[in-house]
Design a protein around this motif. Structure first.
Motif: not given
Length: 167
Positions: A84-85, A87-88, A112-114, A121-122, A124-125, A163
């Protein structure tokens, strides 16, 4: 002489200020399809119906998360899934459920996903590095009651995301 110059500047500034006020008071010709008087709960129910209709119309096999995000893995990756935190680095296309594009990357984007909307964010995880997915999200996971830029309030949206790398 000084008085005439000061008076001319004052008139010029007043005219510019008046023009600015007139321009900013123009009518808003934005034609929102979504009513702004909805409650968040009503909007969520409508968004859910819109997303389900989109899934059916496009013959997708989507998975729904507890939050209301729908996702379709369109290409399996071979790497890890990000935290969740994390960098992508991604490529993406954001569009309305009528498939009109509102944003698209022209090269890899890093973040950053945050620091992105909850649905992005959800979603991409759920993607493995090197993979891609379609994310369908209600407004509550996107731009909510206020909308953003070309996205009206309470609007369900979609993203195609690749991704590229977890950094």
């Amino acid at each position: 002489m000084m008085l005439k110059t000061t008076n001319a500047y004052f008139k010029l500034i007043s005219a510019l200020l008046g023009l600015t006020v007139l321009i900013s008071c123009g009518t808003d010709d934005t034609d929102y399809e979504t009513p702004i008087t909805e409650t968040p709960e009503e909007a969520f129910e409508r968004n859910e119906a819109e997303i389900l209709a989109y899934i059916e119309a496009n013959d997708l096999e989507a998975t729904r998360t507890e939050s209301g995000l729908y996702y379709v893995i369109t290409a399996e990756g071979t790497g890890d899934t990000p935290a969740a935190d994390a960098d992508v680095s991604v490529n993406y296309k954001g569009y309305f459920l009528n498939e009109n594009v509102f944003d698209q990357s022209t090269r890899a984007v890093q973040f950053n996903l945050e620091n992105v909307i909850a649905g992005f964010s959800e979603g991409i995880q759920r993607i493995q590095e090197g993979g891609s997915a379609t994310l369908l999200m209600p407004a509550s996971l996107a731009y909510g009651v206020y909308g953003s830029g070309p996205i009206p309030p309470y609007t369900a949206i979609a993203f195609d995301v690749e991704l590229l790398e977890i950094q």
